[in-house]
Design a protein around this motif. Structure first.
Motif, PDB file in Angstrom:
ATOM      1  N   LEU A   1      -4.527  68.063 -31.092  1.00 32.48           N
ATOM      2  CA  LEU A   1      -3.212  68.315 -31.262  1.00 32.48           C
ATOM      3  C   LEU A   1      -2.449  66.979 -31.448  1.00 32.48           C
ATOM      4  O   LEU A   1      -1.249  66.956 -31.542  1.00 32.48           O
ATOM      5  N   ILE A   2      -3.159  65.846 -31.274  1.00 35.13           N
ATOM      6  CA  ILE A   2      -2.459  64.500 -31.640  1.00 35.13           C
ATOM      7  C   ILE A   2      -3.164  63.887 -32.814  1.00 35.13           C
ATOM      8  O   ILE A   2      -3.325  62.725 -33.087  1.00 35.13           O
ATOM      9  N   ASN A   3      -3.715  65.008 -33.687  1.00 30.77           N
ATOM     10  CA  ASN A   3      -4.399  64.410 -35.035  1.00 30.77           C
ATOM     11  C   ASN A   3      -5.596  63.653 -34.761  1.00 30.77           C
ATOM     12  O   ASN A   3      -5.638  62.964 -35.592  1.00 30.77           O
ATOM     13  N   ALA A   4      -6.217  63.794 -33.600  1.00 29.70           N
ATOM     14  CA  ALA A   4      -7.420  63.067 -33.247  1.00 29.70           C
ATOM     15  C   ALA A   4      -8.631  64.021 -33.916  1.00 29.70           C
ATOM     16  O   ALA A   4      -8.591  65.178 -33.542  1.00 29.70           O
ATOM     17  N   PRO A   5      -9.821  63.191 -33.933  1.00 25.95           N
ATOM     18  CA  PRO A   5     -11.020  64.045 -34.510  1.00 25.95           C
ATOM     19  C   PRO A   5     -11.444  64.766 -33.032  1.00 25.95           C
ATOM     20  O   PRO A   5     -11.198  63.998 -32.068  1.00 25.95           O
ATOM     21  N   TYR A   6     -12.320  65.510 -33.100  1.00 24.96           N
ATOM     22  CA  TYR A   6     -13.023  65.990 -31.734  1.00 24.96           C
ATOM     23  C   TYR A   6     -13.809  64.893 -31.366  1.00 24.96           C
ATOM     24  O   TYR A   6     -14.471  64.147 -31.780  1.00 24.96           O
ATOM     25  N   LYS A   7     -13.552  64.960 -29.737  1.00 25.90           N
ATOM     26  CA  LYS A   7     -14.262  63.803 -29.042  1.00 25.90           C
ATOM     27  C   LYS A   7     -15.488  64.165 -28.656  1.00 25.90           C
ATOM     28  O   LYS A   7     -16.261  63.459 -27.847  1.00 25.90           O
ATOM     29  N   HIS A   8     -15.838  65.359 -28.718  1.00 23.33           N
ATOM     30  CA  HIS A   8     -17.146  65.650 -28.247  1.00 23.33           C
ATOM     31  C   HIS A   8     -17.832  66.840 -29.329  1.00 23.33           C
ATOM     32  O   HIS A   8     -17.110  67.392 -30.042  1.00 23.33           O
ATOM     33  N   THR A   9     -19.047  67.215 -29.018  1.00 27.48           N
ATOM     34  CA  THR A   9     -19.810  68.386 -29.634  1.00 27.48           C
ATOM     35  C   THR A   9     -19.577  69.499 -28.435  1.00 27.48           C
ATOM     36  O   THR A   9     -20.047  69.340 -27.423  1.00 27.48           O
ATOM     37  N   ALA A  10     -18.990  70.497 -28.856  1.00 25.20           N
ATOM     38  CA  ALA A  10     -18.806  71.625 -28.198  1.00 25.20           C
ATOM     39  C   ALA A  10     -19.686  72.826 -28.274  1.00 25.20           C
ATOM     40  O   ALA A  10     -19.822  73.341 -29.513  1.00 25.20           O
ATOM     41  N   ILE A  11     -20.632  73.140 -27.225  1.00 31.38           N
ATOM     42  CA  ILE A  11     -21.736  74.335 -27.320  1.00 31.38           C
ATOM     43  C   ILE A  11     -21.570  75.169 -26.368  1.00 31.38           C
ATOM     44  O   ILE A  11     -21.294  74.681 -25.105  1.00 31.38           O
ATOM     45  N   THR A  12     -21.636  76.523 -26.482  1.00 33.81           N
ATOM     46  CA  THR A  12     -21.512  77.406 -25.366  1.00 33.81           C
ATOM     47  C   THR A  12     -22.769  77.625 -24.514  1.00 33.81           C
ATOM     48  O   THR A  12     -23.928  77.371 -24.907  1.00 33.81           O
ATOM     49  N   LEU A  13     -22.645  77.731 -23.229  1.00 38.88           N
ATOM     50  CA  LEU A  13     -23.969  77.614 -22.276  1.00 38.88           C
ATOM     51  C   LEU A  13     -24.305  79.039 -22.058  1.00 38.88           C
ATOM     52  O   LEU A  13     -25.716  79.158 -21.933  1.00 38.88           O
ATOM     53  N   ASN A  14     -23.443  79.946 -22.254  1.00 39.93           N
ATOM     54  CA  ASN A  14     -23.885  81.477 -22.002  1.00 39.93           C
ATOM     55  C   ASN A  14     -22.939  82.139 -23.080  1.00 39.93           C
ATOM     56  O   ASN A  14     -22.417  81.579 -23.879  1.00 39.93           O
ATOM     57  N   GLU A  15     -22.876  83.382 -22.940  1.00 36.25           N
ATOM     58  CA  GLU A  15     -22.134  84.146 -23.799  1.00 36.25           C
ATOM     59  C   GLU A  15     -20.578  83.922 -23.364  1.00 36.25           C
ATOM     60  O   GLU A  15     -20.269  84.195 -22.127  1.00 36.25           O
ATOM     61  N   VAL A  16     -19.723  83.526 -24.312  1.00 37.23           N
ATOM     62  CA  VAL A  16     -18.613  83.111 -24.154  1.00 37.23           C
ATOM     63  C   VAL A  16     -17.378  83.595 -25.060  1.00 37.23           C
ATOM     64  O   VAL A  16     -17.860  84.049 -26.256  1.00 37.23           O
ATOM     65  N   ALA A  17     -16.358  84.079 -24.371  1.00 37.05           N
ATOM     66  CA  ALA A  17     -15.441  84.752 -25.007  1.00 37.05           C
ATOM     67  C   ALA A  17     -14.294  83.592 -25.184  1.00 37.05           C
ATOM     68  O   ALA A  17     -13.946  82.813 -24.285  1.00 37.05           O
ATOM     69  N   VAL A  18     -13.702  83.717 -26.446  1.00 35.67           N
ATOM     70  CA  VAL A  18     -12.708  82.471 -26.639  1.00 35.67           C
ATOM     71  C   VAL A  18     -11.568  83.083 -27.542  1.00 35.67           C
ATOM     72  O   VAL A  18     -11.763  83.905 -28.136  1.00 35.67           O
ATOM     73  N   CYS A  19     -10.266  82.488 -27.497  1.00 27.64           N
ATOM     74  CA  CYS A  19      -9.294  82.947 -28.451  1.00 27.64           C
ATOM     75  C   CYS A  19      -9.347  81.368 -29.291  1.00 27.64           C
ATOM     76  O   CYS A  19      -9.177  80.282 -28.873  1.00 27.64           O
ATOM     77  N   ARG A  20      -9.618  81.598 -30.467  1.00 24.15           N
ATOM     78  CA  ARG A  20      -9.424  80.524 -31.554  1.00 24.15           C
ATOM     79  C   ARG A  20      -7.921  80.341 -32.126  1.00 24.15           C
ATOM     80  O   ARG A  20      -7.393  81.260 -32.569  1.00 24.15           O
ATOM     81  N   ILE A  21      -7.250  79.264 -31.594  1.00 25.28           N
ATOM     82  CA  ILE A  21      -5.918  79.101 -32.008  1.00 25.28           C
ATOM     83  C   ILE A  21      -5.809  78.014 -32.868  1.00 25.28           C
ATOM     84  O   ILE A  21      -5.948  76.742 -32.780  1.00 25.28           O
ATOM     85  N   PRO A  22      -5.495  78.418 -34.154  1.00 24.50           N
ATOM     86  CA  PRO A  22      -5.062  77.304 -35.203  1.00 24.50           C
ATOM     87  C   PRO A  22      -3.890  76.476 -34.709  1.00 24.50           C
ATOM     88  O   PRO A  22      -2.752  76.863 -33.917  1.00 24.50           O
ATOM     89  N   LEU A  23      -3.957  74.894 -35.091  1.00 22.58           N
ATOM     90  CA  LEU A  23      -3.096  73.925 -34.569  1.00 22.58           C
ATOM     91  C   LEU A  23      -1.702  74.372 -35.257  1.00 22.58           C
ATOM     92  O   LEU A  23      -0.749  74.011 -34.669  1.00 22.58           O
ATOM     93  N   SER A  24      -1.714  75.132 -36.691  1.00 18.35           N
ATOM     94  CA  SER A  24      -0.282  75.603 -37.026  1.00 18.35           C
ATOM     95  C   SER A  24       0.442  76.615 -36.030  1.00 18.35           C
ATOM     96  O   SER A  24       1.599  76.303 -35.921  1.00 18.35           O
ATOM     97  N   VAL A  25      -0.295  77.417 -35.416  1.00 18.49           N
ATOM     98  CA  VAL A  25       0.322  78.240 -34.342  1.00 18.49           C
ATOM     99  C   VAL A  25       0.938  77.310 -33.212  1.00 18.49           C
ATOM    100  O   VAL A  25       1.947  77.489 -32.681  1.00 18.49           O
ATOM    101  N   VAL A  26       0.178  76.442 -32.642  1.00 12.39           N
ATOM    102  CA  VAL A  26       0.602  75.475 -31.544  1.00 12.39           C
ATOM    103  C   VAL A  26       1.728  74.847 -32.093  1.00 12.39           C
ATOM    104  O   VAL A  26       2.946  74.824 -31.182  1.00 12.39           O
ATOM    105  N   GLU A  27       1.996  74.242 -33.172  1.00 13.41           N
ATOM    106  CA  GLU A  27       2.814  73.504 -33.704  1.00 13.41           C
ATOM    107  C   GLU A  27       4.181  74.234 -33.846  1.00 13.41           C
ATOM    108  O   GLU A  27       5.240  74.018 -33.606  1.00 13.41           O
ATOM    109  N   HIS A  28       3.868  75.835 -34.218  1.00 15.02           N
ATOM    110  CA  HIS A  28       5.149  76.508 -34.540  1.00 15.02           C
ATOM    111  C   HIS A  28       5.736  76.919 -33.162  1.00 15.02           C
ATOM    112  O   HIS A  28       7.052  76.772 -33.058  1.00 15.02           O
ATOM    113  N   LEU A  29       4.736  77.370 -32.013  1.00  8.62           N
ATOM    114  CA  LEU A  29       5.168  77.593 -30.896  1.00  8.62           C
ATOM    115  C   LEU A  29       6.130  76.221 -30.042  1.00  8.62           C
ATOM    116  O   LEU A  29       7.139  76.422 -29.347  1.00  8.62           O
ATOM    117  N   ASP A  30       5.359  74.971 -30.367  1.00  8.59           N
ATOM    118  CA  ASP A  30       5.804  74.004 -29.790  1.00  8.59           C
ATOM    119  C   ASP A  30       7.574  73.835 -30.330  1.00  8.59           C
ATOM    120  O   ASP A  30       8.328  73.493 -29.324  1.00  8.59           O
TER     121      ASP A  30
END
Length: 238
Positions: free
Chosen positions: A101-130
């Protein structure tokens, strides 16, 4: 990876419907009125990933954040010798990838530990709502503070003290995330990676806890239920 609807309305299959989300009061859009989400919902995906699925890699320039609805995601960094260290666990209601959200690259590698449900939210959506929903700024600040609190916990509770103290703190934390008492899953390898101990040490301590009745291993591999009162005595013995 598979897509799975979280709502009963089949027309929403594979798409997020925030107004009906089971953890709506805990996620990024908690304070936003439904009408503010109408356009955003068209581009937010609800996704279900199998264990050990890569969400994103460290240093990649991402275009989305991930709100976790169910399960746990580990944020990983790798030491020069290739050793994996888990920096933080992302739990339901938390966001992975806030740094984008501050135009920085991902700081970590993200891996699911178990079955994971997520909402994938494009940055454009956050910027619009902001721009159009001032409520969002407060929720973003809460997420940043939550990430700081979890980082503090990792330093204070998970990285100091004897191995059994660290493991007791970790098990208590994981148990607190399961309101239904169904137990939780975490491998000995991941315990070691998060706590800064070897897999062998984690296995030895868990075996000792089992003999003493502090934890019960469930039929699913690496799944536990714990005696919180007894573990708390160990966690507090510093």
């Amino acid at each position: 990876m598979k897509r799975k609807a979280i709502c009963t309305d089949p027309s929403w299959s594979g798409r997020a419907h925030c107004s009906r989300c089971a953890i709506r009061n805990r996620v990024l859009f908690a304070d936003l009125p439904v009408e503010a989400l109408n356009d955003a919902l068209l581009v937010i995906d609800d996704l279900v990933y199998a264990p050990n699925h890569l969400l994103y890699r460290m240093d990649d320039h991402g275009h989305a954040v991930y709100t976790v609805r169910r399960g746990l995601v580990k944020l990983v960094r790798y030491l020069p010798d290739g050793t994996e260290r888990i920096v933080r666990l992302v739990k339901p209601g938390d966001i992975a990838g806030l740094e984008t959200l501050i135009n920085a690259p991902y700081k970590h590698t993200a891996i699911t530990l178990n079955e994971v449900a997520v909402c994938r939210i494009p940055l454009s959506v956050v910027e619009h709502l902001d721009l159009h929903a001032p409520h969002l700024a407060q929720q973003l600040m809460l997420r940043w503070q939550g990430a700081i609190d979890d980082a503090d916990r990792s330093v204070v509770e998970f990285s100091t003290g004897m191995a059994e103290t660290r493991i007791a703190n970790l098990l208590l934390y994981l148990s607190s995330l399961n309101d239904d008492g169904s137990g939780f899953e975490l491998s000995r390898h991941d315990m070691g990676s998060l706590l800064g101990i070897t897999t062998e040490t984690a296995s030895r301590v868990i075996a000792d806890f089992k003999r003493r009745g502090l934890v019960t291993e469930l039929p699913n591999e690496n799944a536990f239920r714990c005696d919180e009162k007894l573990l708390a005595k160990i966690a507090n013995a510093r």
